[in-house]
Design an enzyme around this catalytic site. Structure first.
Site, PDB file in Angstrom:
ATOM      1  N   LYS A 146       3.734  41.686  26.544  1.00 35.93           N
ATOM      2  CA  LYS A 146       3.645  39.993  26.581  1.00 35.93           C
ATOM      3  C   LYS A 146       2.623  39.701  26.589  1.00 35.93           C
ATOM      4  O   LYS A 146       1.410  40.216  27.349  1.00 35.93           O
ATOM      5  CB  LYS A 146       4.482  39.654  27.734  1.00 35.93           C
ATOM      6  CG  LYS A 146       5.207  38.200  27.699  1.00 35.93           C
ATOM      7  CD  LYS A 146       6.321  38.416  26.575  1.00 35.93           C
ATOM      8  CE  LYS A 146       6.948  37.078  26.505  1.00 35.93           C
ATOM      9  NZ  LYS A 146       8.263  37.155  25.939  1.00 35.93           N
ATOM     10  N   ASP A 186       6.728  32.727  21.295  1.00 32.76           N
ATOM     11  CA  ASP A 186       7.411  32.603  22.780  1.00 32.76           C
ATOM     12  C   ASP A 186       7.182  31.228  22.932  1.00 32.76           C
ATOM     13  O   ASP A 186       6.938  30.506  22.144  1.00 32.76           O
ATOM     14  CB  ASP A 186       6.767  33.610  23.757  1.00 32.76           C
ATOM     15  CG  ASP A 186       7.658  33.821  24.907  1.00 32.76           C
ATOM     16  OD1 ASP A 186       8.611  34.461  24.929  1.00 32.76           O
ATOM     17  OD2 ASP A 186       7.163  33.152  25.925  1.00 32.76           O
TER      18      ASP A 186
HETATM   19  P1  NAD Z   1      13.391  26.105  23.002  1.00 30.44           P
HETATM   20  O1  NAD Z   1      11.828  25.439  23.463  1.00 30.44           O
HETATM   21  O2  NAD Z   1      13.605  25.945  21.724  1.00 30.44           O
HETATM   22  O3  NAD Z   1      14.592  25.076  23.750  1.00 30.44           O
HETATM   23  C1  NAD Z   1      14.692  24.960  25.125  1.00 30.44           C
HETATM   24  C2  NAD Z   1      15.708  23.863  25.417  1.00 30.44           C
HETATM   25  O4  NAD Z   1      15.898  23.925  26.703  1.00 30.44           O
HETATM   26  C3  NAD Z   1      15.331  22.767  24.935  1.00 30.44           C
HETATM   27  O5  NAD Z   1      16.431  21.883  24.615  1.00 30.44           O
HETATM   28  C4  NAD Z   1      14.798  21.918  26.372  1.00 30.44           C
HETATM   29  O6  NAD Z   1      15.054  20.349  26.086  1.00 30.44           O
HETATM   30  C5  NAD Z   1      15.705  22.583  27.268  1.00 30.44           C
HETATM   31  N1  NAD Z   1      15.309  22.261  28.753  1.00 30.44           N
HETATM   32  C6  NAD Z   1      14.079  22.542  29.159  1.00 30.44           C
HETATM   33  N2  NAD Z   1      14.113  22.304  30.528  1.00 30.44           N
HETATM   34  C7  NAD Z   1      15.348  22.033  30.752  1.00 30.44           C
HETATM   35  C8  NAD Z   1      15.789  21.756  32.145  1.00 30.44           C
HETATM   36  N3  NAD Z   1      15.158  21.603  33.035  1.00 30.44           N
HETATM   37  N4  NAD Z   1      17.405  21.368  31.949  1.00 30.44           N
HETATM   38  C9  NAD Z   1      17.677  21.715  30.911  1.00 30.44           C
HETATM   39  N5  NAD Z   1      17.493  21.969  29.659  1.00 30.44           N
HETATM   40  C10 NAD Z   1      16.124  22.096  29.701  1.00 30.44           C
HETATM   41  O7  NAD Z   1      13.390  27.537  23.579  1.00 30.44           O
HETATM   42  P2  NAD Z   1      14.214  28.615  23.128  1.00 30.44           P
HETATM   43  O8  NAD Z   1      13.639  29.641  22.166  1.00 30.44           O
HETATM   44  O9  NAD Z   1      15.571  28.184  22.997  1.00 30.44           O
HETATM   45  O10 NAD Z   1      14.230  29.615  24.412  1.00 30.44           O
HETATM   46  C11 NAD Z   1      15.230  29.196  25.716  1.00 30.44           C
HETATM   47  C12 NAD Z   1      15.158  30.467  26.646  1.00 30.44           C
HETATM   48  O11 NAD Z   1      15.394  31.501  26.018  1.00 30.44           O
HETATM   49  C13 NAD Z   1      13.777  30.727  27.362  1.00 30.44           C
HETATM   50  O12 NAD Z   1      14.085  31.147  28.384  1.00 30.44           O
HETATM   51  C14 NAD Z   1      13.429  31.822  26.338  1.00 30.44           C
HETATM   52  O13 NAD Z   1      12.594  32.659  27.105  1.00 30.44           O
HETATM   53  C15 NAD Z   1      14.525  32.481  26.171  1.00 30.44           C
HETATM   54  N6  NAD Z   1      14.311  33.311  25.009  1.00 30.44           N
HETATM   55  C16 NAD Z   1      14.215  32.906  23.609  1.00 30.44           C
HETATM   56  C17 NAD Z   1      14.384  33.775  22.721  1.00 30.44           C
HETATM   57  C18 NAD Z   1      14.264  33.172  21.126  1.00 30.44           C
HETATM   58  O14 NAD Z   1      14.156  33.972  20.352  1.00 30.44           O
HETATM   59  N7  NAD Z   1      13.808  32.006  21.023  1.00 30.44           N
HETATM   60  C19 NAD Z   1      14.459  35.106  22.680  1.00 30.44           C
HETATM   61  C20 NAD Z   1      14.927  35.534  24.029  1.00 30.44           C
HETATM   62  C21 NAD Z   1      14.815  34.543  25.162  1.00 30.44           C
END
Ligand code: NAD
Length: 457
Positions: A146, A186
């Protein structure tokens, strides 16, 4: 020829490296490994400790050898680098960048790079270890890594972000490489940042090296289906869990926290499978409709309103806290870490929790959920779809060939399904929640590879 201390003349360790300890596993070993001195186990907001709690519990169940445990509890390498950037106003700013390689026993290390004002080494170390476990659980032949840069991307211009990315890449030229360490997007990094990283790396090695990074734009060798992969994996593992519990999608209700890349796709795909999505949320709040939310309308709304659901009128407004405690069959936390804690775990009514986000459930909450019979599909399994299609992207780049969406999705579904079945069976065998079962699968896989390779000295 073996010498007296169990080593060949060429330095390889020949004593039978066992992954099982002849002695019962001692929690003290864990304490020493993490803190370098005895210290109490307990709740912590430190993600590295949260990861270690689970790792130690799984290691104890399989009586993992102490030496192997200590080896896997530490990153293989930690890089901290100063990243100077000429800012638009003519000033010079220096940012701190990290790249942690947790383990590369199974293959080149893989993991995203995040830009955030509060990124720190403990967080990056935990996330790197999570990548090792995630790849091992679903059978992706990568190790874990990471990276991060402590910066506030919201206050930086595109030019400043480009210079930051390029200098970070240049500083880590000896670390990155398609056969060594492969970054990906990320938090607060995206396809464009990956394109700059690819370009900088390629300029240095004097050839275009698309496989050095994944999650890049399609036009530069990105993969079809990558953007949807994590949400799709959440859907696949949720359906697999429902099957095991005898639940039918058509009779099931779902609440999804977070409506970004992961949450919105998971909601859409679960809806397509027949589930009724009764609540979604984002940072602006929660939105509830007992008759089901029109997910396509919500996605269109967010796309037209700066990725925000604020003002979405197809539902009644609730808070994010209320969303977690709704009377639903499935809860998918897809926003951020530490959402399900000892304060709200007892109020959760869902039968299945599918962790799209990394680390949404604390160790204390896990215990409560276990007592209440909630089936938690852990993050290292539920959200492994992203790294799985990243692996497909890397494979396509190295073959110079593109797969169809249908091929990507078919293979992704198969790997996620197999990963789920392995974890579920291990959970039954060891009588543990799926999270610990997933760690057991991952640790056994990495430890087995380590045993076969031996320790080179
Ligand atoms: P993103 O930025 O596209 O979306 C995040 C969402 O969460 C947004 O809608 C935001 O408004 C919302 N959010 C933020 N804080 C919040 C809160 N306190 N309460 C409710 N909603 C809230 O991010 P993403 O890529 O969808 O990632 C989301 C999670 O998934 C993270 O933990 C990330 O590490 C994990 N993840 C993502 C991927 C990927 O491929 N994108 C892969 C593995 C894990």
């Amino acid at each position: 020829m073996q010498n007296g201390n169990g080593r060949h003349g060429n330095g390889t360790f020949t004593a039978q490296l066992s992954i099982k300890s002849p002695m019962p596993f001692q929690r003290d070993v864990y304490r020493r490994a993490v803190y370098q001195e005895p210290a109490p186990l307990g709740h912590s907001d430190n993600p590295f400790q949260e990861m270690m709690e689970r790792f130690a519990e799984a290691a104890e169940i399989i009586a993992l050898d102490e030496g192997v445990f200590t080896y896997l509890s530490r990153p293989a390498r930690v890089h901290i680098t100063s990243v100077p950037v000429a800012m638009d106003d003519g000033s010079l700013k220096v940012f701190e960048g990290y790249r942690v390689i947790h383990n590369e026993v199974l293959g080149p290390s893989k993991g995203g790079v995040r830009f955030a004002p509060d990124v720190n080494l403990d967080e990056v170390k935990a996330l790197a270890a999570w990548m090792t476990w995630k790849c091992a659980v679903v059978g992706v032949p990568f190790g874990g890594a990471k990276g991060g840069i402590r910066c506030n991307p919201a206050e930086m211009s595109p030019g400043e972000l480009e210079r930051l990315t390029r200098r970070y890449t240049a500083n880590l030229m000896d670390v990155f490489g398609p056969d060594k360490d492969i970054p990906a997007p990320d938090m607060n990094t995206n396809e464009q940042i990956m394109a700059w990283l690819l370009d900088t790396y390629s300029m240095h090695v004097r050839r275009t090296e698309t496989a050095v990074v994944t999650g890049k734009p399609l036009a530069l060798g990105g993969s079809l289906g990558r953007k949807e992969a994590t949400g799709r994996g959440v859907m696949t593992t949720t359906l697999a869990a429902m099957e095991r519990l005898g639940m039918r999608p058509a009779d099931s209700t779902v609440a999804v926290q977070g409506f970004g890349n992961v949450g919105s796709i998971a909601a859409m795909l679960l809806h397509e499978q027949g589930c009724k999505i009764v609540a979604v949320s984002d940072v602006s709040g929660g939105y509830y409709n007992a008759n089901g939310i029109d997910i396509n309308a919500a996605m269109d709304y967010a796309a037209e309103h700066g990725r925000s659901l604020a003002g979405f009128d197809g539902a009644e407004e609730i808070t994010n806290e209320e969303l977690l405690e709704l009377e639903v069959d499935i809860l998918a936390p897809c926003a951020k870490e530490n959402q399900i804690t000892e304060h709200n775990a007892a109020n959760i009514k869902a039968k299945i929790i599918a962790e799209g986000a990394n680390g949404p459930t604390t160790t204390e909450a896990d215990k409560i959920l276990k007592d209440n019979g909630v089936l938690v599909i852990p993050d290292i399994l539920a959200n492994a779809g992203g790294v799985t299609v990243s692996y497909f992207e890397w494979v396509q780049n190295r073959h110079g060939y593109f797969w169809s969406m249908e091929r990507v999705n078919r293979r992704l579904d198969r790997m996620m399904r197999e990963g789920f079945d392995k974890v579920y069976d291990a959970g039954e065998k060891h009588d543990t929640p799926l999270r610990i079962a997933a760690y057991i699968i991952a640790i056994e896989k990495v430890a087995q590879a380590l045993k076969l390779r031996g320790i080179y000295a």
